[in-house]
Each structure stands twice: as structure tokens, then as C-alpha cells.
Design a protein around this motif. Structure first.
Motif, PDB file in Angstrom:
ATOM      1  N   LEU A 232       0.678  -1.191  -0.069  1.00 36.83           N
ATOM      2  CA  LEU A 232      -0.061   0.027  -0.040  1.00 36.83           C
ATOM      3  C   LEU A 232       0.987   1.153   0.066  1.00 36.83           C
ATOM      4  O   LEU A 232       0.674   2.070  -0.714  1.00 36.83           O
ATOM      5  N   THR A 233       2.023   1.320   0.745  1.00 35.07           N
ATOM      6  CA  THR A 233       2.871   2.444   0.897  1.00 35.07           C
ATOM      7  C   THR A 233       3.475   2.744  -0.550  1.00 35.07           C
ATOM      8  O   THR A 233       3.267   4.102  -0.878  1.00 35.07           O
ATOM      9  N   ASP A 234       3.606   1.878  -1.310  1.00 39.00           N
ATOM     10  CA  ASP A 234       4.218   2.238  -2.749  1.00 39.00           C
ATOM     11  C   ASP A 234       3.133   2.847  -3.561  1.00 39.00           C
ATOM     12  O   ASP A 234       3.557   3.836  -4.262  1.00 39.00           O
ATOM     13  N   ALA A 235       1.876   2.417  -3.610  1.00 34.69           N
ATOM     14  CA  ALA A 235       0.823   2.685  -4.154  1.00 34.69           C
ATOM     15  C   ALA A 235       0.579   4.464  -3.669  1.00 34.69           C
ATOM     16  O   ALA A 235       0.117   5.132  -4.578  1.00 34.69           O
ATOM     17  N   ILE A 236       0.699   4.703  -2.656  1.00 30.46           N
ATOM     18  CA  ILE A 236       0.416   5.982  -1.838  1.00 30.46           C
ATOM     19  C   ILE A 236       1.589   6.925  -2.261  1.00 30.46           C
ATOM     20  O   ILE A 236       1.203   8.117  -2.942  1.00 30.46           O
ATOM     21  N   ALA A 237       2.781   6.220  -2.394  1.00 31.83           N
ATOM     22  CA  ALA A 237       3.803   7.139  -2.696  1.00 31.83           C
ATOM     23  C   ALA A 237       3.883   7.490  -4.246  1.00 31.83           C
ATOM     24  O   ALA A 237       4.200   8.549  -4.572  1.00 31.83           O
ATOM     25  N   GLU A 238       3.431   6.791  -4.933  1.00 32.57           N
ATOM     26  CA  GLU A 238       3.025   7.233  -6.429  1.00 32.57           C
ATOM     27  C   GLU A 238       2.404   8.523  -6.495  1.00 32.57           C
ATOM     28  O   GLU A 238       2.360   9.242  -7.398  1.00 32.57           O
ATOM     29  N   GLU A 239       1.374   8.646  -5.648  1.00 34.48           N
ATOM     30  CA  GLU A 239       0.628   9.929  -5.781  1.00 34.48           C
ATOM     31  C   GLU A 239       1.311  11.069  -5.172  1.00 34.48           C
ATOM     32  O   GLU A 239       0.975  12.296  -5.416  1.00 34.48           O
ATOM     33  N   ILE A 240       2.565  11.070  -4.654  1.00 35.17           N
ATOM     34  CA  ILE A 240       3.381  12.048  -4.361  1.00 35.17           C
ATOM     35  C   ILE A 240       3.866  12.686  -5.710  1.00 35.17           C
ATOM     36  O   ILE A 240       3.950  13.920  -5.836  1.00 35.17           O
ATOM     37  N   ILE A 241       4.060  11.841  -6.444  1.00 32.44           N
ATOM     38  CA  ILE A 241       4.701  12.289  -7.734  1.00 32.44           C
ATOM     39  C   ILE A 241       3.519  12.850  -8.610  1.00 32.44           C
ATOM     40  O   ILE A 241       3.503  13.836  -9.200  1.00 32.44           O
ATOM     41  N   ALA A 242       2.293  12.136  -8.694  1.00 31.10           N
ATOM     42  CA  ALA A 242       1.147  12.277  -9.698  1.00 31.10           C
ATOM     43  C   ALA A 242       0.499  13.498  -9.152  1.00 31.10           C
ATOM     44  O   ALA A 242       0.147  14.246  -9.817  1.00 31.10           O
ATOM     45  N   SER A 243       0.428  13.699  -7.769  1.00 30.72           N
ATOM     46  CA  SER A 243      -0.506  14.956  -7.328  1.00 30.72           C
ATOM     47  C   SER A 243       0.020  15.605  -6.405  1.00 30.72           C
ATOM     48  O   SER A 243      -0.628  16.869  -6.016  1.00 30.72           O
ATOM     49  N   GLY A 244       1.233  15.220  -5.706  1.00 26.46           N
ATOM     50  CA  GLY A 244       1.970  16.103  -4.785  1.00 26.46           C
ATOM     51  C   GLY A 244       0.967  16.018  -3.444  1.00 26.46           C
ATOM     52  O   GLY A 244       1.299  16.827  -2.504  1.00 26.46           O
ATOM     53  N   ASP A 245      -0.100  15.320  -3.351  1.00 29.48           N
ATOM     54  CA  ASP A 245      -0.986  15.510  -2.213  1.00 29.48           C
ATOM     55  C   ASP A 245      -1.033  14.345  -1.144  1.00 29.48           C
ATOM     56  O   ASP A 245      -1.894  13.709  -1.124  1.00 29.48           O
ATOM     57  N   VAL A 246       0.136  14.085  -0.579  1.00 24.07           N
ATOM     58  CA  VAL A 246       0.205  12.949   0.528  1.00 24.07           C
ATOM     59  C   VAL A 246       0.708  13.712   1.789  1.00 24.07           C
ATOM     60  O   VAL A 246       1.642  14.384   1.906  1.00 24.07           O
ATOM     61  N   HIS A 247      -0.158  13.525   2.970  1.00 22.28           N
ATOM     62  CA  HIS A 247       0.244  14.152   4.198  1.00 22.28           C
ATOM     63  C   HIS A 247       0.238  13.118   5.293  1.00 22.28           C
ATOM     64  O   HIS A 247      -0.431  11.930   5.044  1.00 22.28           O
ATOM     65  N   GLY A 248       1.151  13.089   6.115  1.00 21.08           N
ATOM     66  CA  GLY A 248       1.345  12.234   7.392  1.00 21.08           C
ATOM     67  C   GLY A 248       0.603  13.014   8.507  1.00 21.08           C
ATOM     68  O   GLY A 248       0.527  14.401   8.363  1.00 21.08           O
ATOM     69  N   PHE A 249       0.087  12.361   9.499  1.00 21.77           N
ATOM     70  CA  PHE A 249      -0.949  13.133  10.404  1.00 21.77           C
ATOM     71  C   PHE A 249      -0.347  12.436  11.853  1.00 21.77           C
ATOM     72  O   PHE A 249      -0.729  11.156  12.171  1.00 21.77           O
ATOM     73  N   ARG A 250       0.228  13.316  12.597  1.00 28.40           N
ATOM     74  CA  ARG A 250       0.728  13.012  13.873  1.00 28.40           C
ATOM     75  C   ARG A 250      -0.494  12.898  14.903  1.00 28.40           C
ATOM     76  O   ARG A 250      -0.910  14.123  15.233  1.00 28.40           O
ATOM     77  N   PHE A 251      -0.917  11.701  15.142  1.00 33.81           N
ATOM     78  CA  PHE A 251      -2.463  11.739  15.800  1.00 33.81           C
ATOM     79  C   PHE A 251      -1.968  11.838  17.462  1.00 33.81           C
ATOM     80  O   PHE A 251      -0.646  11.550  17.873  1.00 33.81           O
ATOM     81  N   ARG A 252      -2.953  12.289  18.066  1.00 36.94           N
ATOM     82  CA  ARG A 252      -2.729  12.301  19.615  1.00 36.94           C
ATOM     83  C   ARG A 252      -3.393  11.156  20.344  1.00 36.94           C
ATOM     84  O   ARG A 252      -4.528  10.947  19.946  1.00 36.94           O
ATOM     85  N   GLY A 253      -2.496  10.389  20.757  1.00 41.30           N
ATOM     86  CA  GLY A 253      -3.206   9.102  21.525  1.00 41.30           C
ATOM     87  C   GLY A 253      -1.924   7.753  21.510  1.00 41.30           C
ATOM     88  O   GLY A 253      -0.819   8.202  21.324  1.00 41.30           O
ATOM     89  N   GLN A 254      -2.362   6.928  22.299  1.00 36.38           N
ATOM     90  CA  GLN A 254      -1.384   5.872  22.459  1.00 36.38           C
ATOM     91  C   GLN A 254      -1.762   4.945  21.634  1.00 36.38           C
ATOM     92  O   GLN A 254      -2.805   4.221  21.634  1.00 36.38           O
ATOM     93  N   ARG A 255      -0.669   4.398  20.900  1.00 35.85           N
ATOM     94  CA  ARG A 255      -0.787   3.312  20.097  1.00 35.85           C
ATOM     95  C   ARG A 255      -0.292   2.018  20.420  1.00 35.85           C
ATOM     96  O   ARG A 255       0.846   1.751  21.080  1.00 35.85           O
ATOM     97  N   PHE A 256      -1.015   0.869  20.590  1.00 33.72           N
ATOM     98  CA  PHE A 256      -0.243  -0.360  20.982  1.00 33.72           C
ATOM     99  C   PHE A 256      -0.357  -1.190  19.558  1.00 33.72           C
ATOM    100  O   PHE A 256      -1.284  -1.524  18.735  1.00 33.72           O
TER     101      PHE A 256
END
Ligand code: G1P
Length: 297
Positions: A232-256
């Protein structure tokens, strides 16, 4: 572009080998934190974020998941007869309306990207969420809800992100950050499971995504990536080139990380301590165990 997200994909086809022998006959998503299966936490989070259509990508041996979301008339009748109203309510809260939930089989284990692609016809041409039930996130505002709110501003594609130790990056998709705006991060690259020395940062992808249908098209080209799997990561990375529209979101919370035994046990303790009816006994027990172990050292 429409920014309302109403569909979520739950990839649940994995064999759960890390939890054998338990997962010999039980899907790992049915493994229980206190008294609720992992999958219930994922569904509740999706509901809180406004999701109304739930798409499960399953595999052989996962039929217990379908039963779990079905009505249980005998149980309901028994609880009703016994006057157990609050248990009845708990039970009913797991029911799904007919047509709200769909199951799609992934016939071969070709990777997370392939699993999501299996759901393409049910997703259609609209933005959608992906939730990996192994990643359980405790927070005042559920993680996907935080993301839906942020996404209303950004649009595009968004992945949940969290800093992890350098020696752990090779277990994750890792973000190459173009611009750090605090909670929201603009991404210029994404690498699946890099060696620590090659990782562009320590900011790792955690299992919550809001994606555009373009990602499904990218997945349709079916290129194998890290580990020989369709990522999935690779398919999302392709969108960086295609649309430049990829964001990471630092969530508030604890992940297990409930895909690992250590993470699962930590989540069990933490969720147990959050329950008022369990807290005191559990805390006393933990303190005694810790004291006894220290004394024995
Ligand atoms: C998957 C994704 C990875 C992500 C991780 C989060 O990996 O491929 O990019 O960082 O989930 O838990 P998996 O844990 O399935 O190997």
C-alpha cells in the motif's frame, strides 16, 4: 473533490501466525482485549469518524468474523428473559445493519496493497479510509476522527504517523518529510520497511489511512515491492509524484501494536486499568508482581 469519508476497508486476511496456536481456529481479529475483540475497537473508531459502510477483506478461516457481526437471536432472547438489560445493550451494539457490512475474499496473500485493491469495486470513485485492526489506538478523540477533521482541510491522501525508535523503522512504512507543520506533515517520499541506515526519518506510518481512488488505480498495476508483496505504501508514494498531495498526520493518543505479543499484553493491561471495575484489583496485582520480581532479583 468530495471530502466526506463514509467507507472504510478493514484488511483482515492475515493468518496471524504470531499468535499460534490461538489463531489455528480463531481469527486474530477476534482475540480479545479485556472483553472486546480487536475488531470491535476498529469498528467503534470507524463509527466515531462517521463511517457507515464497512468493507472487510477476509480469507479462508475467517468466518467467525462474519458471525461476530451477525445478530445472535438465541443469546438476545436469553438475556431478555433473564432481565440482563445492560448486557443485552452491549450485545446489540455489535450488530450491523443489513447492507452496512460487506465481505470480500483475498484469494492469495499478495500483500496489504493487494488486500485493499480487492475492495476496489465496493469503494468506487470516492475517498475511503483503511483501518488495520492490529494497530489499536487509545485516545480522547479516536484517531480516525482526528484524521477526518484534518483531512477536511487538506484533502488528498493522509496516513497516520508516529515517531518510532531508529532500530524499529524497518517494521514500518517510513515518511520522507517535505514540510513539518506540527500535526500535519507534507510528505515527499515513503519507503516500506527500510533498513535503519536508509530510512528517510523516524516518522512511521501507523495503520490508519484516508486515500483517494487513484491509489486503487496505482495498486491495479500490481507491482511487487518490499518482501515481494504488493505494498500500500508504494501505491500511496506514487501519488506524491502524480498529485503532490500526501500528508502524514501525527495523531494524539497511544498506539499499541497488537500484532505483537508484547503490544497485545500492554494493551490488555492498559485497557484493563481504564475500567473502573477492574482498576484497583489489577493495579494491586501488578504492584505485587513487580515487587516480588524485584525482590527475587
Ligand atoms: C503495515 C504497513 C506499514 C505500516 C504498518 C503499521 O505493515 O505495510 O507501512 O507502517 O502496517 O502497523 P505490517 O505491520 O502489516 O507489516
Amino acid at each position: 473533490m468530495n471530502r466526506s469519508v463514509t467507507k472504510a476497508v478493514f484488511p483482515v486476511a492475515g493468518m496471524g501466525t504470531r499468535f499460534l496456536p490461538a489463531t489455528k481456529s480463531i481469527p486474530k481479529e477476534i482475540l480479545t482485549l479485556v472483553d472486546r475483540p480487536l475488531i470491535q475497537y476498529a469498528i467503534d473508531e470507524a463509527r466515531a469518524a462517521g463511517i457507515t459502510e464497512f468493507i472487510f477483506v477476509t480469507s479462508r478461516g475467517k468466518s467467525a468474523l462474519e458471525d461476530y457481526f451477525d445478530v445472535a437471536p438465541e443469546l438476545e432472547m436469553k438475556l431478555e428473559q433473564d432481565g440482563k438489560a445492560s448486557l443485552l445493550e452491549v450485545l446489540r451494539s455489535t450488530n450491523m445493519e443489513s447492507g452496512q457490512i460487506a465481505y470480500m475474499r483475498q484469494h492469495q496473500p499478495l500483500g496489504l496493497g493487494h488486500a485493499v485493491w480487492c475492495a476496489r469495486r465496493l469503494i468506487g470513485d470516492e475517498p475511503f479510509a483503511v483501518i488495520l485492526p492490529d494497530d489499536v489506538i487509545a485516545g480522547e478523540v479516536p484517531c480516525l476522527q482526528q484524521m477526518v477533521e484534518a483531512y477536511a482541510e487538506t484533502g488528498g491522501n493522509m496516513v497516520a504517523a508516529m515517531e518510532v525508535p531508529q532500530d524499529k523503522v524497518s517494521a514500518y512504512g517510513v515518511l520522507d518529510v517535505a514540510e513539518d507543520k506540527g500535526a500535519v506533515v507534507k510528505v515527499q517520499g515513503m519507503v516500506e520497511k527500510p533498513k535503519p541506515a536508509d530510512a528517510p526519518s523516524r516518522l512511521a506510518v501507523i495503520g490508519r489511512y484516508i486515500l483517494t481512488p487513484n491509489v486503487l488505480e496505482n495498486l491495479g498495476r500490481q507491482r511487487a515491492g518490499a518482501g515481494g508483496e504488493i505494498q500500500l505504501t508504494d501505491a500511496i508514494a506514487e501519488e506524491i509524484i502524480a498529485s503532490g498531495d500526501v500528508h502524514g498526520f501525527r495523531f494524539r493518543g497511544q498506539r499499541f501494536d497488537c500484532g505483537s505479543k508484547a503490544g497485545f499484553l500492554q494493551a490488555t493491561l492498559s485497557f484493563g486499568l481504564d475500567r473502573p471495575e477492574l482498576r484497583d484489583d489489577l493495579l494491586e496485582f501488578i504492584e505485587d508482581v513487580v515487587a516480588a520480581r524485584r525482590a527475587a532479583q
